[in-house]
Scaffold this active site. Sequence first.
Site, PDB file in Angstrom:
ATOM      1  N   GLY A   1       0.828  -1.214   0.000  1.00 44.85           N
ATOM      2  CA  GLY A   1       0.000   0.000   0.000  1.00 44.85           C
ATOM      3  C   GLY A   1       0.850   1.246   0.000  1.00 44.85           C
TER       4      GLY A   1
ATOM      5  N   ASP B   1      -8.967   9.336  12.033  1.00 37.56           N
ATOM      6  CA  ASP B   1      -8.788   9.016  10.608  1.00 37.56           C
ATOM      7  C   ASP B   1      -9.398   7.643  10.304  1.00 37.56           C
ATOM      8  OD1 ASP B   1      -7.971   9.538   8.039  1.00 37.56           O
ATOM      9  OD2 ASP B   1      -5.877   8.930   8.353  1.00 37.56           O
TER      10      ASP B   1
END
Length: 669
Positions: free
Chosen positions: A115, A228
């Site tokens: 990622g 987040d």
Amino acid sequence: MNDGNSSTDSLEVGTSTSPPPVLATPRIVNIHNIMRETPLSTKRERMKMTPKFRRPAPKVIKTAPPVRSFYSAVRDTKPRIITPQGIYHLESPKYNPQKKDTYFEQVFSIDEIVGRGSYGEVFAVRCIEDNREYAVKVSINLLRQNNAQKYREVENHMLAGNHPNIVAIQKAWEEAGRLYIQTELCEMSLFNYCTKRHALPEPEVWNFFIDVLSAVHHLHEKDMIHDDIKPENIFVTKDLICKLGDFGLCVNLNNANDVKTAEEGDSKYLAPEVLNGRPSKASDVFSIGMTILEAATDMDLPSQGESWHQIRSGDIPERFFIGISDDLRHLITWMLQEQPQNRPTTQQLMEYPAISSRLFRRHAFIKRCQVRYHLANVLFVFITWCMAFFAVIFHHPMRMFQEISDRRSAIAAQMSNAQAAGIPAQQHTPIQTPEGSKAFAESLITITPFDYSDDENPGHLHHRRLFPVVGPVARLNFDDDDEEQATSSSNSSAIDESSSSPVRGIRHEWASRHGTPKSARKIFNGLSASKASATSSGATGDIAHGGSGDHGETEEEWRRNKYQRMMANERTLDSDDNENTVNESIPLTMSCPPAIRNRRLLRMPKLNFGLLDKKEDVEEDDVNDDAEKNSKKILNARRNINNRTRQSPRLVAARTRMMSLRGSSGDEI
Ligand SMILES: Nc1ncnc2c1ncn2[C@@H]1O[C@H](COP(=O)(O)OP(=O)(O)OP(=O)(O)O)[C@@H](O)[C@H]1O
Ligand SMILES: [Mg+2]
């Protein structure tokens, strides 16, 4: 109601009197109409609208690149580990600071990039130290050395502690101005999972909801705000358990610095009040609501604009909730309340019947997975230790067996080589018994009682002997060799005589096998010379010995001198080697008991050497010459022995056998 454009895939929601029909995912007919009516759509709809060749929009970078980092980039390249207690030098047996490669490159083998976020790149790696897989997030930008918040993500992640629904942090270190965070490796992010599966089945949504809620509840209990929460920061394991990660924006409410510098999370999941204020626990709940809405409805969440406000005002089209239970819909709507105080707390959510009823089962499932995982680990460690244990235990025996088999092969090869070359193979001690070892050790002693240095007895005839030579035997009756050497033609009687003497037979056999020692031959040469001269003088009158004529000696003188020399030589040798001395006045020592000896003596001829002296006294008084006297002594003794042996039929038979073995004819007897 179906219009002309509808297909069997489409599903109309509402009646003719209600507002224009909305097509629920996945049954979509007229996308253009829908998009005109409402900007909100599912991701599947957007994918149909979006040309395949179009590249995805670049990721929005949340903060401006750190300009000051250019000046304040750290120059200390040594790795330093970050712990709750402080920062220390990072050491590892697998890490060599002298090498150019970084700690990350030396200690980890990189499998792939899993990622890429706005802060870092994440690698799936295998640690060489423990041979396990991890995810390591490497910060893209260099750390600002003067920034007190540079380790905030690590500190908050460590502060979050262990929780089955929070990604476990292994360690974190700084090297060459970059931050490395080593965490457990998950299968994929929830975002990727949802993108693959689109609208998830409701049971799965409930499971994920419970997982995320448990993790956030755990954080809120510790007075921490994640700030987040979104599908990209929720990771799915192989067992489909969700884990909350990426603590980059995490705020510790107990840390004033954290609260002051709190940043906004991803706008798609952002609570409306955070735009003008600070994140809170309620804003986290809002983010959970948006995440579950996306997972359950496959809604393509807007990041800005009218639709962004539309959702935050609670106006979510009905079509997105088709097929979703009332409980789930109610909870999503509750969490997405515009006013934070109207939202539920994590505690309230946990106590909500639809959740609490599922909570126990979900926790039990997670526990089972954990136990299975730990058991597999323990089993792996146990098997590894067992293998190590057996390797240690069996190391020496295996080496011993290996060496034995190697030695066997070497001996076999040696023997086969020897056979091929026609050399008799060397004999080895087969069994290690005390007697065998002693005999073998004795056999290694080379006995050289005589001088072998003459031509006929070269050095290679030195041999190993198991038993020592009996001195007197070696000295007796050398006259067969004498006869052989004196004359090669007239020795049939000598053979006869030698074979008739058992003692001389032994010596003869020994001599024929091993050669005649020089000292012994010196003696018997002298004897044979004197005897030959005596015989020749008797038979032919005057036959000069080879070489005697050269010196002008008479035969008699030569013989006398020779005999004297021989006797002197013998005396010297006898003084040198007591084993060769025969004191005829002392009877020979017998090792066997008298009973056996007597029995043997019945069968054996008696060697009465005293007769020689007697006969000498009676018959040879007038013989003055010593050599002649001696030779006559010997001849008489031999005649005597022959007479005795002729009387014994047993000995005659034995002698016959011996002669036949030697190849001689029986008529010589
Ligand atoms: N432990 C992990 N296991 C598997 N994949 C991971 C893991 N950690 C991160 N990833 C992958 O890497 C991506 C980025 O990771 P992460 O969110 O931690 O980076 P970031 O730079 O902080 O991202 P963001 O833009 O959200 O701030 C994730 O979306 C996920 O796909
Ligand atoms: Mg992230």
